[in-house]
Design a protein around this motif. Structure first.
Motif, PDB file in Angstrom:
ATOM      1  N   ILE A   1       0.881  -1.135  -0.025  1.00  0.00           N
ATOM      2  CA  ILE A   1       0.197   0.071   0.043  1.00  0.00           C
ATOM      3  C   ILE A   1       0.724   0.887   0.095  1.00  0.00           C
ATOM      4  CG2 ILE A   1      -1.367   1.367   1.805  1.00  0.00           C
ATOM      5  CD1 ILE A   1      -2.872  -1.298   2.154  1.00  0.00           C
TER       6      ILE A   1
ATOM      7  N   ILE B   1      -7.766  -2.192  -1.605  1.00  0.00           N
ATOM      8  CA  ILE B   1      -7.822  -2.403  -0.420  1.00  0.00           C
ATOM      9  C   ILE B   1      -8.567  -3.449   0.601  1.00  0.00           C
ATOM     10  CG2 ILE B   1      -7.189  -1.925   2.257  1.00  0.00           C
ATOM     11  CD1 ILE B   1      -5.736   0.896   0.983  1.00  0.00           C
TER      12      ILE B   1
ATOM     13  N   VAL C   1       0.723  -7.175   5.167  1.00  0.00           N
ATOM     14  CA  VAL C   1       0.605  -5.681   4.138  1.00  0.00           C
ATOM     15  C   VAL C   1       1.878  -4.606   4.723  1.00  0.00           C
ATOM     16  CG1 VAL C   1      -0.588  -3.231   4.350  1.00  0.00           C
ATOM     17  CG2 VAL C   1      -2.289  -5.861   4.986  1.00  0.00           C
TER      18      VAL C   1
END
Length: 260
Positions: free
Chosen positions: A141, A203, A255
């Motif tokens: 991300i 996401i 993540v």
């Protein structure tokens, strides 16, 4: 085999933005190396590592990352991100530290995609071309403040190609120049609302184990007429076929924040 959990790496205080990204890259490499070792790639790497040529005095000859050997019982890993989110540095650092090639979801479509694969799926820039060959997901991300302009820069360098054949013809130009400011303003005004929504939906897709935000028959997954994206009134959203049938779970085992 159990998946792997990567702990978050926090750099020291007072590190400049470029130094901070360098630290992140190093941390990502080390964490990914440990991940690969725990997933059974360590034995492969020990074999490939011998192919590096040591020149003495701390120097060595660069060797290209190699394909995962055919027939290897490997716990496959999918690196997923919204476009412009640092996937290039992710796969470069992963290949560098493991010696294992990271496959692209578009390139070499006739070849089996095993071991390590990168994708932007379900964003319309990505495709699910790896069938049921992978076992877990690592989600990368990046702040949309930087990811969306970086995505436009990549599109500009590829001359806004609409086919992968044309795009691959412009690969030598990737990461060599900035997009024209006029192009950015026009693209921003036309695409920003959709892209910021897609950034969040990307996401949601993985954190909710394949929450399909596009309608049936919207094969490009772009929500354009006559289709639209689902909203809160459509809950519960269907689960993506691939997350239900091709992988144990789309919920990420780790993540990674590009900035941190």
């Amino acid at each position: 085999m159990a998946g792997v959990t990567l702990t978050r790496f926090t750099p020291k205080k007072n590190v400049g933005i470029y130094g901070k990204r360098k630290v992140m890259a190093i941390a990502l490499s080390v964490l990914t190396a440990f991940a690969m070792l725990s997933l059974g790639i360590g034995s492969i790497r020990r074999k490939l590592r011998k192919m590096s040529v040591y020149l003495g005095s701390g120097d060595c000859e660069w060797t290209e990352a190699l394909d995962t050997p055919a027939g290897t019982d490997i716990y496959g890993t999918l690196f997923a991100s919204y476009p412009g989110s640092g996937m290039r540095i992710t796969w470069q650092q992963t290949e560098g530290i493991t010696g294992i090639r990271v496959y692209d979801d578009f390139f070499q479509l006739a070849s089996p995609k095993i071991g390590l694969v990168k994708t932007q799926y379900p964003h319309y820039e990505g495709i699910w071309s790896y069938g049921s060959d992978l076992d877990q997901v690592i989600l990368v991300i990046r702040n949309p403040r930087w990811a969306i302009p970086s995505y436009l820069t990549l599109l500009s360098e590829l001359e806004f190609a609409h086919t992968w054949q044309i795009a691959y013809g412009h690969l030598p130009e990737v990461f060599t120049k900035r997009a024209d400011m006029g192009d950015w303003i026009k693209w921003r005004d036309y695409r920003f609302t959709d892209e910021i929504r897609l950034w969040g939906l990307h996401i949601d897709f993985y954190m909710e184990n394949g929450a399909q935000y596009w309608m049936p028959f919207d094969f490009e997954r772009n929500g354009q007429w006559p289709f639209r994206f689902y909203n809160e009134s459509d809950l519960p959203w269907p689960q993506d076929y691939h997350c239900a049938h091709d992988v144990e779970t789309c919920f990420p085992k780790a993540v990674i924040s590009y900035e941190r």
